[in-house]
Design a protein around this motif. Structure first.
Motif, short mmCIF file in Angstrom:
data_model
loop_
_atom_site.label_atom_id
_atom_site.label_comp_id
_atom_site.label_asym_id
_atom_site.label_seq_id
_atom_site.Cartn_x
_atom_site.Cartn_y
_atom_site.Cartn_z
N VAL A 1 8.98 4.29 5.61
CA VAL A 1 8.78 4.32 4.16
C VAL A 1 8.67 5.78 3.70
CG1 VAL A 1 7.22 3.67 2.29
CG2 VAL A 1 7.73 2.04 4.11
N TRP A 2 7.99 6.61 4.46
CA TRP A 2 7.89 8.02 4.10
C TRP A 2 9.23 8.73 4.21
CZ3 TRP A 2 4.28 9.69 1.18
CH2 TRP A 2 3.04 9.06 1.19
N LEU A 3 10.05 8.30 5.15
CA LEU A 3 11.41 8.85 5.20
C LEU A 3 12.16 8.50 3.92
CD1 LEU A 3 13.76 10.23 6.58
CD2 LEU A 3 14.21 8.11 7.84
N GLY A 4 12.05 7.25 3.48
CA GLY A 4 12.65 6.88 2.21
C GLY A 4 12.09 7.68 1.05
N PRO B 1 23.02 -3.04 0.22
CA PRO B 1 23.18 -1.59 -0.05
C PRO B 1 24.14 -1.31 -1.20
CG PRO B 1 23.26 -2.02 2.31
CD PRO B 1 23.32 -3.36 1.64
N LEU B 2 25.27 -2.03 -1.23
CA LEU B 2 26.24 -1.79 -2.30
C LEU B 2 25.67 -2.17 -3.66
CD1 LEU B 2 29.04 -1.02 -3.32
CD2 LEU B 2 29.81 -3.33 -2.74
N LEU B 3 25.03 -3.35 -3.75
CA LEU B 3 24.49 -3.79 -5.03
C LEU B 3 23.33 -2.91 -5.48
CD1 LEU B 3 24.65 -7.67 -4.63
CD2 LEU B 3 26.09 -6.21 -6.06
N THR B 4 22.58 -2.36 -4.54
CA THR B 4 21.52 -1.42 -4.92
C THR B 4 22.12 -0.18 -5.57
OG1 THR B 4 20.09 -2.18 -3.12
CG2 THR B 4 19.62 -0.02 -4.04
N ILE C 1 19.52 5.81 -1.28
CA ILE C 1 19.53 5.68 0.17
C ILE C 1 18.11 5.52 0.69
CG2 ILE C 1 20.06 6.91 2.32
CD1 ILE C 1 22.41 8.22 0.85
N GLY C 2 17.15 6.14 0.02
CA GLY C 2 15.76 6.02 0.43
C GLY C 2 15.26 4.59 0.42
N PHE C 3 15.67 3.80 -0.58
CA PHE C 3 15.26 2.40 -0.63
C PHE C 3 15.85 1.61 0.53
CE2 PHE C 3 15.20 3.69 -5.17
CZ PHE C 3 13.85 3.54 -5.39
N LEU D 1 6.37 2.92 -3.47
CA LEU D 1 6.03 4.21 -2.88
C LEU D 1 7.24 5.13 -2.80
CD1 LEU D 1 4.11 6.17 -1.54
CD2 LEU D 1 4.42 4.94 0.62
N VAL D 2 8.36 4.60 -2.35
CA VAL D 2 9.58 5.41 -2.26
C VAL D 2 9.97 5.94 -3.64
CG1 VAL D 2 12.06 5.33 -1.79
CG2 VAL D 2 10.46 4.27 -0.19
N ASN D 3 9.83 5.10 -4.65
CA ASN D 3 10.30 5.46 -5.99
C ASN D 3 9.46 6.55 -6.64
OD1 ASN D 3 12.34 5.01 -7.92
ND2 ASN D 3 10.97 3.77 -9.17
N THR D 4 8.29 6.85 -6.09
CA THR D 4 7.52 7.96 -6.64
C THR D 4 8.11 9.31 -6.30
OG1 THR D 4 6.06 8.09 -4.69
CG2 THR D 4 5.37 6.62 -6.47
N GLY D 5 8.89 9.37 -5.21
CA GLY D 5 9.33 10.66 -4.68
C GLY D 5 10.05 11.54 -5.68
#
Length: 438
Positions: free
Chosen positions: A238-241, A136-139, A350-352, A370-374
């Protein structure tokens, strides 16, 4: 004090090179936003067509996220990061030489296609090389440091653009993209196995030093049902993300990628230097807040979606503070606005992390795509709507604060949609995964 794992220096090198490629991608992505006035003059376009340049780039970016995610699971990050850098370099070369609208659109489409391959691939490298507790931190650090590309576009690129002209500015970006591709191809590897390392036998108590991919693989083997895309689309986590990513960053992208510079100059009466400084403040705020959010997500996973909601509300209030009162706002208010809006960028990551908690490694690339399209779907819809509204409200091109105020008010629509989507998908995810903290 524990001894670092033998692979730590190699992991940092791979991640660092990939991160540098992402900085270049953000520079390419945001280059049009600081050249909006020059683009209008060079191609003789109005606000609607100017928005179309950015929207075309983001449509390609968002549309390719799921195909890129599927390719990422099959081909690996190294090939996609290098290929993306090549495409962005070619796109900037086309734009540097273009004198007509079709050439400019083609250039932005190529930039969008290359950009689409970069971030999700860099994120995919992290769980392959680092322990799960550091992911999470590195992301967040990846997302934050990548925004240095916005500073490079807001300061040195603007200096080259004003000093040497259009061709030199975008031609230099083309050279930088091709150089990034060569470095990535030489130094990045998809996993420690690809780097020629052999697996060390680990004691049972050393599981904390396993990579995140190994931990997730041991925890949940590859599903035996249909294809990756079908499995990911049916996963509520995934949809939550997706909805976290949709809700939090889009107004910051509107500011940074297209309308912020013009709004500060035309709507708020600021100089070009002050406008560049405000965009730089946005980047610094994202860089500072990103690691803090990453640490919070790692230590308090049960607060992840609640944090995203709080930030979304704060961003909405910041817009109200700038657009609501009559007249231009003091510079201090605009600085505070830039800081608050910027936090929405790292909040989207946070979504990822949420999606990663709900899928297996074999599906991670597709889920990330998919998350990154949001956020980009929300951003491109907002940019185009704002451009059309500005042309309607200021048909002669003389845009004032009132025109920007009413045009920006349209962003309330995706904001409400994002809040509703997040709350509904969070309830469904909790029902499907009662043991996962959200």
């Amino acid at each position: 004090m524990s001894t670092p794992a033998p692979s730590s220096s190699r992991a940092l090198l791979v991640w660092g090179v990939a991160l540098a490629a992402y900085v270049v991608a953000v520079l390419n992505r945001s280059s049009l936003g600081v050249a909006g006035l020059e683009t209008t003059e060079r191609f003789d376009v109005g606000a609607s067509l100017l928005a179309t340049f950015a929207v075309a780039q983001l449509v390609v970016y968002a549309g390719l996220q799921i195909p890129v995610g599927v390719l990422l699971d099959r081909l690996g990050p190294r090939l996609l990061i290098a290929g993306g850098a090549v495409l962005m370099g070619l796109g900037q070369l086309v734009l540097a030489l273009a004198t007509e609208v079709p050439g400019a659109l083609l250039g932005r489409v190529l930039v969008g296609a290359g950009d689409a391959m970069t971030f999700v691939s860099v994120i995919r490298l992290i769980p392959a090389w680092f322990p799960v507790r550091r992911v999470p931190l590195l992301t967040q650090v990846t997302g934050a440091v990548g925004q240095l590309g916005q500073i490079l576009s807001a300061v040195p690129l603007v200096l080259v653009l004003h000093g040497r002209g259009w061709g030199a500015a975008f031609g230099s970006l083309a050279v930088l993209g091709l150089a990034a591709a060569l470095v990535v191809a030489s130094l990045v590897r998809d996993s420690p196995d690809d780097a020629g390392r052999t697996h060390r036998r680990r004691r049972p108590g050393a599981a904390g030093e396993r990579t995140a991919a190994e931990v997730l693989r041991a925890r949940a083997p590859r599903p035996a049902d249909g294809g990756a895309l079908r499995a990911v689309v049916r996963e509520p986590g995934v949809w939550l993300g997706f909805w976290v990513h949709f809700l939090t960053p889009f107004s910051s992208q509107v500011v940074v990628l297209l309308w912020g510079f013009s709004f500060f100059v035309e709507g708020q009466g600021r100089t070009t230097g002050e406008a560049s400084a405000l965009l730089s403040v946005n980047v610094v705020a994202a860089i500072v807040s990103g690691p803090l959010l990453g640490e919070l997500a790692a230590r308090r996973p049960g607060r992840r979606t609640g944090t995203a909601l709080v930030i979304a509300v704060a961003v909405a209030l910041a817009w109200v503070a700038v657009l609501g009162p009559p007249g231009s706002r003091p510079l201090g208010v605009l600085v505070a606005f830039s800081v608050v809006v910027a936090v929405g960028g790292p909040a989207s990551l946070i979504g990822f992390d949420v999606a990663r908690s709900c899928v297996t490694p074999a599906r991670l690339g597709t889920a990330t795509g998919l998350v990154n399209t949001g956020g980009f779907v929300a951003a491109l819809a907002s940019m185009l709507a704002i451009g059309v509204a500005l042309d309607v409200l200021a048909p002669g091109g003389d845009r004032d604060l009132d025109a920007y105020r009413w045009a920006f008010a349209l962003m309330a629509v995706p904001w409400v949609l994002g809040v509703v989507g997040l709350l509904v998908s969070r309830a469904r995810t909790r029902a499907a995964h009662p043991g996962i903290a959200l």
